[in-house]
Motif scaffolding. Structure first.
Motif, PDB file in Angstrom:
ATOM      1  N   UNK A  74      -2.666   0.537  -6.131  1.00 19.91           N
ATOM      2  CA  UNK A  74      -1.267   0.095  -6.116  1.00 19.91           C
ATOM      3  C   UNK A  74      -0.465   1.006  -5.191  1.00 19.91           C
ATOM      4  N   UNK A  75       0.565   0.457  -4.572  1.00 20.31           N
ATOM      5  CA  UNK A  75       1.409   1.238  -3.664  1.00 20.31           C
ATOM      6  C   UNK A  75       2.865   1.033  -4.056  1.00 20.31           C
ATOM      7  N   UNK A  76       3.693   2.009  -3.722  1.00 21.90           N
ATOM      8  CA  UNK A  76       5.121   1.914  -4.035  1.00 21.90           C
ATOM      9  C   UNK A  76       5.895   2.775  -3.038  1.00 21.90           C
ATOM     10  N   UNK A  77       7.204   2.814  -3.191  1.00 18.20           N
ATOM     11  CA  UNK A  77       8.049   3.617  -2.308  1.00 18.20           C
ATOM     12  C   UNK A  77       7.604   5.073  -2.354  1.00 18.20           C
ATOM     13  N   UNK A  78       7.496   5.694  -1.178  1.00 17.30           N
ATOM     14  CA  UNK A  78       7.046   7.086  -1.121  1.00 17.30           C
ATOM     15  C   UNK A  78       8.016   8.027  -1.815  1.00 17.30           C
ATOM     16  N   UNK A  79       9.255   7.585  -2.070  1.00 13.67           N
ATOM     17  CA  UNK A  79      10.244   8.421  -2.754  1.00 13.67           C
ATOM     18  C   UNK A  79      10.268   8.186  -4.260  1.00 13.67           C
ATOM     19  N   UNK A  80       9.312   7.416  -4.763  1.00  8.82           N
ATOM     20  CA  UNK A  80       9.239   7.190  -6.201  1.00  8.82           C
ATOM     21  C   UNK A  80       9.344   5.732  -6.570  1.00  8.82           C
ATOM     22  N   UNK A  81       8.762   5.393  -7.722  1.00 12.40           N
ATOM     23  CA  UNK A  81       8.663   4.000  -8.143  1.00 12.40           C
ATOM     24  C   UNK A  81      10.009   3.421  -8.577  1.00 12.40           C
ATOM     25  N   UNK A  82      11.031   4.250  -8.703  1.00 16.30           N
ATOM     26  CA  UNK A  82      12.361   3.752  -9.064  1.00 16.30           C
ATOM     27  C   UNK A  82      13.122   3.217  -7.860  1.00 16.30           C
ATOM     28  N   UNK A  83      12.549   3.391  -6.681  1.00 16.02           N
ATOM     29  CA  UNK A  83      13.201   2.957  -5.454  1.00 16.02           C
ATOM     30  C   UNK A  83      12.443   1.771  -4.855  1.00 16.02           C
ATOM     31  N   UNK A  84      13.190   0.750  -4.463  1.00 16.42           N
ATOM     32  CA  UNK A  84      12.556  -0.392  -3.814  1.00 16.42           C
ATOM     33  C   UNK A  84      12.394  -0.112  -2.315  1.00 16.42           C
ATOM     34  N   UNK A  85      11.443  -0.822  -1.715  1.00 13.58           N
ATOM     35  CA  UNK A  85      11.211  -0.709  -0.272  1.00 13.58           C
ATOM     36  C   UNK A  85      10.495  -1.964   0.194  1.00 13.58           C
ATOM     37  N   UNK A  86      10.608  -2.310   1.470  1.00 11.39           N
ATOM     38  CA  UNK A  86       9.811  -3.428   1.984  1.00 11.39           C
ATOM     39  C   UNK A  86       8.319  -3.106   1.873  1.00 11.39           C
ATOM     40  N   UNK A  87       7.503  -4.139   1.686  1.00  2.64           N
ATOM     41  CA  UNK A  87       6.062  -3.932   1.583  1.00  2.64           C
ATOM     42  C   UNK A  87       5.520  -3.218   2.813  1.00  2.64           C
ATOM     43  N   UNK A  88       6.003  -3.582   4.002  1.00  6.23           N
ATOM     44  CA  UNK A  88       5.479  -2.972   5.224  1.00  6.23           C
ATOM     45  C   UNK A  88       5.692  -1.462   5.213  1.00  6.23           C
ATOM     46  N   UNK A  89       6.817  -1.005   4.654  1.00  4.55           N
ATOM     47  CA  UNK A  89       7.068   0.441   4.572  1.00  4.55           C
ATOM     48  C   UNK A  89       6.094   1.096   3.597  1.00  4.55           C
ATOM     49  N   UNK A  90       5.788   0.398   2.493  1.00  7.99           N
ATOM     50  CA  UNK A  90       4.820   0.944   1.527  1.00  7.99           C
ATOM     51  C   UNK A  90       3.428   1.042   2.140  1.00  7.99           C
ATOM     52  N   UNK A  91       3.032   0.019   2.890  1.00  8.37           N
ATOM     53  CA  UNK A  91       1.716   0.040   3.543  1.00  8.37           C
ATOM     54  C   UNK A  91       1.648   1.196   4.537  1.00  8.37           C
ATOM     55  N   UNK A  92       2.702   1.341   5.313  1.00  6.21           N
ATOM     56  CA  UNK A  92       2.719   2.393   6.335  1.00  6.21           C
ATOM     57  C   UNK A  92       2.668   3.775   5.704  1.00  6.21           C
ATOM     58  N   UNK A  93       3.507   4.048   4.709  1.00  6.34           N
ATOM     59  CA  UNK A  93       3.567   5.390   4.124  1.00  6.34           C
ATOM     60  C   UNK A  93       2.309   5.730   3.344  1.00  6.34           C
ATOM     61  N   UNK A  94       1.644   4.716   2.781  1.00  6.99           N
ATOM     62  CA  UNK A  94       0.441   4.969   1.988  1.00  6.99           C
ATOM     63  C   UNK A  94      -0.809   5.070   2.846  1.00  6.99           C
ATOM     64  N   UNK A  95      -0.748   4.537   4.072  1.00 10.56           N
ATOM     65  CA  UNK A  95      -1.925   4.547   4.933  1.00 10.56           C
ATOM     66  C   UNK A  95      -2.854   3.377   4.706  1.00 10.56           C
ATOM     67  N   UNK A  96      -2.412   2.360   3.966  1.00 15.59           N
ATOM     68  CA  UNK A  96      -3.238   1.170   3.745  1.00 15.59           C
ATOM     69  C   UNK A  96      -3.359   0.377   5.039  1.00 15.59           C
ATOM     70  N   UNK A  97      -4.403  -0.453   5.127  1.00 11.36           N
ATOM     71  CA  UNK A  97      -4.537  -1.332   6.293  1.00 11.36           C
ATOM     72  C   UNK A  97      -4.059  -2.740   5.987  1.00 11.36           C
ATOM     73  N   UNK A  98      -3.828  -3.045   4.708  1.00 11.60           N
ATOM     74  CA  UNK A  98      -3.317  -4.364   4.323  1.00 11.60           C
ATOM     75  C   UNK A  98      -2.787  -4.275   2.905  1.00 11.60           C
ATOM     76  N   UNK A  99      -1.967  -5.243   2.541  1.00 11.47           N
ATOM     77  CA  UNK A  99      -1.452  -5.263   1.177  1.00 11.47           C
ATOM     78  C   UNK A  99      -0.607  -6.483   0.904  1.00 11.47           C
ATOM     79  N   UNK A 100      -0.356  -6.728  -0.385  1.00  8.74           N
ATOM     80  CA  UNK A 100       0.548  -7.787  -0.826  1.00  8.74           C
ATOM     81  C   UNK A 100       1.537  -7.201  -1.820  1.00  8.74           C
ATOM     82  N   UNK A 101       2.593  -7.949  -2.082  1.00  8.72           N
ATOM     83  CA  UNK A 101       3.585  -7.500  -3.058  1.00  8.72           C
ATOM     84  C   UNK A 101       2.974  -7.442  -4.446  1.00  8.72           C
TER      85      UNK A 101
END
Length: 865
Positions: A74-101
């Motif tokens: 699972x991935x979430x906002x790099x600043x904590x799960x209480x903060x929303x972010x676009x999925x693309x930002x979560x993928x980028x900050x986590x280092x994933x190569x793909x993802x869905x909401x």
């Protein structure tokens, strides 16, 4: 952070949803599919699916869970799960190569997910209580997959063993009802005092360090947590029970110990359970954009899927339809995730943190969400080229033309590589067959040319079929009806050589001349003239000649100047919406008045529409003769709503036409809605309407409409053009008398003579520019053509394939026919005013003027048109 974890091992929690069998209500015509390998264990599939409910845009990520270089988390906002972010930002900050909401979430601030998030043995957040019924999807370290509704039990103990029940972990949904536990995974700092009283207890290394009331936010210790509450009774208990310097313990009981869990995330409900369709949740009924995640039978593959909706091209799907789709993609178990405007899939195609959103978010942009599910590639870095792909724009070309080549380079782990052109060696064989310059192949003689690229010992090659000279040319359009100074992209023209082999010729290789100064072609773009005229474009290449008739300008007939509201009515959707039409003299384009449309889309549900209906009883206006288009002046308000009209054809079929995808202008603008070729006349104009399907555009506004006109093409006249070159087919015969079996088509009726079963004929019906997917019998017959062998297959159409408006439908039809042509002789025939034969990829497209005959004879297949 140290948390005592108590595993509550259970045989299993009964699912809240019973399995139910549904009938197969969704008919799938065909998939247009492309696939991209992202790593050794991950692929992306892009699917445009033509179905009985319309077109679907389906994106699929498949992750091989047995691949040693593939992980899921699972991935979430790099600043904590209480903060929303676009999925693309979560993928980028986590280092994933793909993802869905991810799953449902609270839309307020701070946000929280409804479900659990666990990764690397760490509980990021717990699920909502068991009574809510939301399942958690978990993969255990032993490889087992579990989908069940968890019953979390979380308790907090003070030094004197006073117990506090904690409803949820790292969610502020319980803040006003009882104690809430927040870690640095929730946010870097605590909520702090804002407008409501709050007590916050700081715990570090299981020791209370501070008890704060109505203080500003404080940094949450990395090895600790905050106990917070805004409930009056709880605040008093916290102040009395927690003393700085004294120990505290936190016990979390889940259905599985986090130490056993590879990852967990929340979902809405089961869609598919043990290979069967399951009951659906009543929370999100209707057709919407959807996200789902499924697993194959042995849980070795994860299947992540998004389906777009609330879009002018894609309407979305129901949960039952989503379940059927997941099963068709190989899911044995599948869950529904958050959908609607949250539906998002992102892919890092180049492994460079540039994320591509591959679906079409229905809000018009990415929505900020609380969580996602990411797929990770952990393969080692390598700059050595292991695979080379050469992708030609066309596999068959004519000599003295060209085709563009795309080159893709990958290491052994399917990571794309940038390779310097100086490090690549290109060869073309046989000698003298041609050359590659700046990724463009230029043939130098007819025949087979093999292009080879090599780098680091890796080799890729592709074969190009080079044809000699065309005997005939064919454009997509043989008649252009255009307004003044309009532009039309000529595109590539199809040429056919003397043996019936075909290839596309780039427009820049054609020579153009013009009759009656109707316009000019420059850089492959034809621009019509600025005066009404009828003439032609004549294109030629290597002796082959083709004419395109051009009619510039329309004959206009005014239908309504909007001088009054006679026979005009306003209809609104949804029922109860607000709006008004009136005649105004203040904002006018032509004449003395115009119609004013005031709309209010603030009560939108799935969509909002304001219809201006024509006719005393909304029966519409029957239009004379065969109009080509409907035009009108519109004073826009730049609020980007959809402007359309509805007409009905001679059979009562409704056709929706678009004036503008978005009213993105302010002031007067002339707009046109063109009637599709193949429409059955006479037609009736039913209404003009403004519509919105995007939830983010709930607003009010006003547009004005003036001088509604019907547009007709100019009358024909003799042009005296030179004779076109034609393809002479060896199968064509002036007379067929001696045959073993013959097919005759006349006035749309098919007759067989000496039926031996070698000639198979089926009918295809084009209505209002489409071969409707609702005609399942027709499409089953067409798809079945690919199952024959050594037969003469005839598809009899009621109109030219060019009359199909959607290029995707044409592509589907041609792909099916091309598969059938591998083992059969395939004919596509239709009645027209002029005889014509064209061969493309071995398929004969034949126009006949009265009667079509196709026969099997002792000397081979013959036809007469």
């Amino acid at each position: 952070m140290s948390i005592k974890k108590i595993a509550a091992f259970s045989v299993g929690i009964a699912l809240m949803f019973n399995a139910t069998a549904y009938g197969n209500s969704l008919y799938n015509v065909y998939d247009l599919t492309s696939q991209t390998r992202l790593s050794t264990g991950v692929t992306h599939e892009s699917i445009e699916r033509y179905t009985s409910i319309g077109w679907m845009n389906i994106n699929v990520i498949r992750a091989d869970l047995t691949d040693k270089y593939t992980n899921v988390e699972p991935i979430n906002n790099e600043n904590g799960v209480s903060n929303r972010a676009p999925l693309s930002a979560m993928i980028k900050s986590s280092g994933a190569i793909a993802g869905v909401n991810g799953d449902f979430f609270y839309m307020g601030d701070p946000t929280y997910t409804y479900g659990a998030l666990i990764k690397d043995g760490n509980v990021i957040t717990s699920p909502l209580p068991y009574s809510y019924g939301y399942p958690t999807v978990s993969r255990l370290l032993n490889g087992d997959l579990n989908i069940s509704v968890w019953n979390p039990k979380i308790a907090l103990y003070t030094a004197d063993s006073t117990a506090f029940d904690i409803t949820v972990f790292n969610k502020t949904s319980s803040l006003e009802w009882g104690p809430t536990i927040l870690t640095s995974d929730w946010n870097k700092t605590s909520p702090g005092f804002q407008s409501k009283d709050i007590v916050e207890v700081v715990v570090e290394n299981n020791i209370v360090t501070e008890v704060r009331k109505n203080q500003p936010s404080v940094v949450i210790p990395d090895d600790g947590y905050i106990i917070a509450s805004s409930n009056a009774a709880t605040m008093e208990q916290l102040q009395q029970s927690f003393i700085p310097g004294q120990p505290v313990s936190l016990n979390i009981e889940l259905d599985f110990s986090p130490d056993q869990v590879d990852w967990s995330y929340g979902a809405l409900n089961y869609l598919v359970k043990d290979g069967q369709l399951n009951d659906v949740s009543s929370e999100v009924l209707g057709a919407h954009p959807r996200t789902a995640i499924g697993f194959n039978r042995d849980n070795t593959e994860m299947i992540m899927v998004t389906i777009d909706g609330r879009n002018k091209d894609y309407t979305g799907v129901k949960q039952t339809e989503l379940a059927e789709i997941m099963m068709s993609l190989g899911a044995y178990n599948a869950v529904n995730m958050d959908g609607g405007g949250s539906t998002t899939m992102g892919v890092d195609f180049l492994k460079n943190s540039n994320i591509t959103v591959v679906n079409i978010p229905s809000d018009g942009r990415e929505r900020k969400i609380a969580s996602g599910v990411g797929v990770f590639n952990t393969s080692p870095a390598s700059d050595r080229v292991d695979r080379i792909e050469i992708i030609p724009e066309h596999e068959s070309i004519f000599n003295n033309t060209e085709t563009n080549l795309s080159f893709k380079f990958y290491n052994e782990y399917f990571t794309p590589l940038d390779v310097s052109p100086s490090d690549i060696k290109y060869t073309v064989s046989p000698e003298g067959a041609g050359k590659v310059v700046n990724n463009v192949f230029f043939p130098e003689k007819p025949g087979k040319a093999v292009i080879t690229a090599s780098a680091d010992g890796a080799v890729g090659e592709v074969q190009i079929n080079v044809l000699d000279k065309p005997s005939a040319l064919k454009f997509n359009e043989e008649l252009l009806v255009m307004g003044f100074e309009e532009k039309y992209e000529m595109g590539s023209v199809l040429g056919v050589d003397k043996d019936g082999n075909s290839a596309y010729i780039p427009s820049k290789y054609l020579s153009y001349s013009y009759r009656n100064r109707v316009g000019m072609v420059e850089n492959g773009i034809f621009t019509s003239g600025d005066v009404s005229n009828i003439g032609a474009i004549t294109a030629s290449f290597e002796g082959a000649v083709k004419h395109i008739i051009v009619k510039v300008g329309y004959r206009y007939k005014t239908l309504n100047r909007f001088e009054d509201l006679k026979d005009l009515n306003l209809d609104l959707y949804p029922e109860g919406s607000k709006g008004n039409i009136s005649i105004t003299n203040d904002v006018v384009k032509e004449g003395s008045s115009a119609i004013k449309l005031d709309y209010d889309f603030t009560d939108m549900t799935d969509q909002s529409i304001a219809f201006i209906e024509f006719g005393k009883d909304q029966e519409g206006i029957r239009l004379e003769d065969k109009p080509k288009a409907i035009g009108m002046w519109v004073y826009g308000d730049s609020k980007n709503h959809w402007l359309r009209t509805r007409i009905t054809d001679a059979y009562g079929n409704q056709i929706k036409l678009t004036f503008a995808d978005e009213v993105d202008w302010t002031g007067w603008k002339w707009v046109e809605a063109h009637i599709p070729d193949g429409t059955a006349y006479p037609v009736t104009l039913k209404n003009i309407y403004l519509a919105e399907i995007n939830e983010t555009r709930k607003d009010t506004g006003t547009i004005y409409i003036d001088n509604l006109r019907i547009m007709y093409e100019p009358n024909d006249k003799e042009l005296g053009l030179r004779e076109e070159s034609v393809f002479v087919d060896s199968m064509k015969s002036g007379k067929i008398s001696d045959f073993t079996e013959k097919l005759i088509i006349k006035e749309g009726k098919i007759e067989m003579q000496k039926d031996k079963g070698n000639i198979i004929a089926i009918e295809g019906i084009i209505t209002n520019g489409t071969m409707s997917a609702s005609n399942t019998t027709m499409w089953n017959n067409i798809k079945n053509l690919a199952n024959y062998k050594d037969k003469i297959l005839v598809l009899s159409l009621n109109n030219s394939m060019d009359s199909i408006n959607d290029e995707r439908e044409i592509k589907i039809l041609k792909e099916i026919l091309e598969k059938a042509s591998a083992d059969n002789q395939v004919f596509v025939v239709y009645e027209d005013s002029q005889e014509n034969t064209f061969i493309e990829k071995g398929i004969r497209y034949i126009a006949y003027d009265d009667t079509m005959e196709i026969a099997d004879t002792d000397s081979g297949i013959k036809y007469k048109n």
